[in-house]
Design a protein around this motif. Structure first.
Motif, PDB file in Angstrom:
ATOM      1  N   THR A  19      -8.907   5.452  -0.037  1.00 18.23           N
ATOM      2  CA  THR A  19      -7.644   5.046   0.582  1.00 18.23           C
ATOM      3  C   THR A  19      -6.634   6.194   0.573  1.00 18.23           C
TER       4      THR A  19
ATOM      5  N   LEU B 225       0.833  -1.207   0.000  1.00 19.05           N
ATOM      6  CA  LEU B 225       0.000   0.000   0.000  1.00 19.05           C
ATOM      7  C   LEU B 225       0.866   1.255   0.000  1.00 19.05           C
TER       8      LEU B 225
ATOM      9  N   ASN C 261     -12.323   3.188  -4.364  1.00 21.48           N
ATOM     10  CA  ASN C 261     -11.423   2.593  -3.377  1.00 21.48           C
ATOM     11  C   ASN C 261     -10.107   3.374  -3.328  1.00 21.48           C
TER      12      ASN C 261
ATOM     13  N   HIS D  51      -5.026   8.142   3.966  1.00 16.58           N
ATOM     14  CA  HIS D  51      -3.601   8.100   4.289  1.00 16.58           C
ATOM     15  C   HIS D  51      -2.874   9.419   4.055  1.00 16.58           C
TER      16      HIS D  51
END
Length: 159
Positions: free
Chosen positions: A141, A106, A137, A145
């Motif tokens: 995400t 990730l 998505n 972050h």
């Protein structure tokens, strides 16, 4: 060791002083010294007493991840590349990177996403190049972050 980290801390302090003094040459030289010291630390950490790389298989997996971000990457695939079982692989990742395998993947995807956004690629192109399943998505995400949406990031940092 404590002495090595003290040396790195000292270089950081000199780097800060060089930047405050606006000395471009001194800043470059100090950065060069910092890179040399950190590279030596890395080599001493990742080699054994015989000079052999301790985590060579893990580095192969890390390289595979960076080169295949656009694909779905499984732990089974990484375990096969390294010749390790999934549990040992995950433990090695945590030891070397401080992250699990999934976190490392990730992190690589988000880092690449930022670079692509700054280069001017669209959010959908970035999503495709970095292996996110779908746009929503990726966007969710990224925002969780990074703190801002991909579009906001692109507008803020695009050259």
């Amino acid at each position: 060791t404590k002495e090595e980290f003290s040396k790195v801390f000292d270089i950081f302090n000199r780097l800060k002083a060089a930047e405050e003094g606006s000395s471009s040459l001194l800043t470059k030289l100090t950065l060069g010294e910092l890179l040399t010291v950190t590279n030596n630390l890395k080599e001493s950490y990742h080699t054994n007493a015989y000079g052999e790389v301790r985590h060579g298989a893990l580095y192969s997996a890390m390289r595979f991840i960076r080169e295949n971000l656009h694909k779905k990457i499984s732990q089974d695939e990484l375990a096969k590349i390294t010749g390790r079982n999934k549990r040992a692989l995950c433990n090695d990742f945590i030891t070397v990177t401080g992250m699990s395998t999934g976190q490392y993947i990730l992190n690589c995807r988000l880092t690449s996403s930022k670079a692509y956004l700054v280069q001017g690629l669209s959010v959908s192109e970035v999503c495709e190049k970095t292996g996110f399943e779908n746009w929503s998505n990726f966007s969710r995400t990224f925002k969780n972050h990074v703190g801002i949406s991909p579009k906001q990031y692109a507008m803020k940092y695009r050259k």
